[in-house]
Design a protein around this motif. Structure first.
Motif, mmCIF file in Angstrom:
data_model
loop_
_atom_site.group_PDB
_atom_site.id
_atom_site.type_symbol
_atom_site.label_atom_id
_atom_site.label_comp_id
_atom_site.label_asym_id
_atom_site.label_seq_id
_atom_site.Cartn_x
_atom_site.Cartn_y
_atom_site.Cartn_z
ATOM 1 N N THR A 137 45.338 0.603 1.746
ATOM 2 C CA THR A 137 45.995 0.573 0.622
ATOM 3 C C THR A 137 45.199 1.593 -0.447
ATOM 4 O O THR A 137 43.988 1.684 -0.240
ATOM 5 N N ALA A 138 45.817 2.178 -1.682
ATOM 6 C CA ALA A 138 45.056 2.841 -2.369
ATOM 7 C C ALA A 138 45.712 2.785 -3.817
ATOM 8 O O ALA A 138 46.624 2.450 -4.138
ATOM 9 N N VAL B 214 40.536 -0.878 3.042
ATOM 10 C CA VAL B 214 40.784 -1.160 4.261
ATOM 11 C C VAL B 214 40.636 -2.614 4.775
ATOM 12 O O VAL B 214 39.620 -3.112 4.792
ATOM 13 N N GLN B 215 41.723 -3.194 5.473
ATOM 14 C CA GLN B 215 41.860 -4.601 5.647
ATOM 15 C C GLN B 215 41.869 -4.584 7.160
ATOM 16 O O GLN B 215 42.650 -4.048 7.965
ATOM 17 N N ASP C 109 31.437 7.509 5.956
ATOM 18 C CA ASP C 109 31.737 6.500 7.159
ATOM 19 C C ASP C 109 31.987 5.366 6.385
ATOM 20 O O ASP C 109 31.296 4.650 5.628
ATOM 21 N N LEU C 110 33.167 4.599 7.056
ATOM 22 C CA LEU C 110 33.380 3.060 6.600
ATOM 23 C C LEU C 110 33.442 2.044 7.781
ATOM 24 O O LEU C 110 34.160 2.492 8.696
ATOM 25 N N GLU C 111 32.785 1.208 7.810
ATOM 26 C CA GLU C 111 32.932 -0.058 9.029
ATOM 27 C C GLU C 111 33.221 -1.199 8.566
ATOM 28 O O GLU C 111 32.866 -1.868 7.409
ATOM 29 N N THR D 97 37.609 -7.041 4.589
ATOM 30 C CA THR D 97 38.380 -5.811 3.869
ATOM 31 C C THR D 97 37.150 -5.150 3.083
ATOM 32 O O THR D 97 36.329 -5.579 2.413
ATOM 33 N N GLN D 98 37.239 -3.816 3.309
ATOM 34 C CA GLN D 98 35.965 -2.867 2.751
ATOM 35 C C GLN D 98 36.634 -1.938 2.017
ATOM 36 O O GLN D 98 37.880 -1.592 2.089
#
Length: 286
Positions: free
Chosen positions: A193-194, A209-210, A239-241, A247-248
């Protein structure tokens, strides 16, 4: 290396550099693609690629360029041996492909051109009925059903959206034959989502990001793409982990001021080492 020209297609040592593949035949029977660390392989499809998923994704790299070149899939071998599978969804078709890595190959087929070869049905003097598109729906625990719909741009887009949704959920099906299909579909369970945040000089975008899956997923900054009213916008990201069940969020400075009503679209490829999924979301400036 001895090169020859036959039928307008250059070949090396008897191996054609370009081959033509029936998309309908590949959809039914699959297709084997040979990769080598010595060269890149290009797959060309009649329409834009909607989704790419696969197994053993650590053995290869799959890249889809930006539109209008998004009907091409670039494949690079990251190992000297091994076998992987990849599923390409394009134009309503689901193409299961097998990738075989031959580390000893120094030349081979560089381009596979997938074409639609079905002959058009002849028209008669009577009124010709509009062709039907197929809407694929899936419910956990039940077999798939195929529902004909009248052809139109809206119906076609809706059918493709339903197809992608059904395929990403199909691994939950327990009906006959579901296991074989599930093995070719990405098991990732992600939501994107944004939201736009208004700033004094420039506006920002917050991405969430879920991950409701069972394993950690990594999203690379290089795979993030953003458009504002159809125009590509470059942003600085990282980068996203996202671990399982978490949820990040990622805040992006857009570097510009949005106008009320501006549409913002985001796509981001995500992978967990076994599968690859394309996330997409849209929002609007207030």
């Amino acid at each position: 290396m001895v090169a020859a020209v036959s039928g307008g297609v250059v070949s090396a040592a008897g191996v054609p550099l370009v081959v033509q593949v029936s998309a309908s035949a590949a959809e039914v029977n699959g297709r084997t693609i040979t990769l080598s660390p010595s060269y890149q392989v290009v797959l060309a499809f009649p329409q834009a690629i909607d989704l790419v998923g696969g197994s053993n994704t650590g053995l290869f790299r799959a890249t889809v360029p930006d539109a209008p070149q998004d009907r091409y899939l670039l494949l690079d071998a990251l190992a000297t041996t091994g076998t992987a599978t990849i599923t390409v969804i394009t134009g309503g078709r689901v193409l299961p492909l097998t990738l075989v890595i031959d580390g000893k190959a120094r030349t081979g087929t560089r381009k596979y051109v997938f074409v639609d070869v079905e002959a058009a049905a002849p028209e008669t003097a009577s009124t010709v009925a509009a062709p039907a598109t197929l809407k694929l729906t899936a419910t956990p625990g039940t077999p798939l059903t195929v529902i004909p719909q009248a052809a139109s741009d809206a119906a076609l887009n809706a059918a493709r959206a339903d197809l992608v949704t059904a395929l990403t959920r199909i691994q939950d099906l327990k009906g006959q034959g579901a296991g074989a299909v599930a093995a070719a579909v990405s098991p990732l369970r992600l939501g994107l989502t944004a939201a736009v945040t208004t700033g004094e000089a420039t506006d920002a975008l917050t991405l969430s990001v879920q991950n409701t899956g069972t394993g950690a997923v990594t999203l690379n900054a290089d795979d993030l793409q953003l458009w504002v009213d159809g125009r590509r916008v470059q942003v600085q990201a990282e980068d996203l982990e996202v671990d399982a069940g978490e949820t990040q969020r990622l805040n992006l400075d857009l570097g510009l001021k949005l106008r009320a009503g501006d549409a913002v679209r985001v796509t981001w490829l995500a992978g967990d080492g076994r599968a690859l999924s394309r996330l997409e979301t849209t929002t609007q400036a207030q």
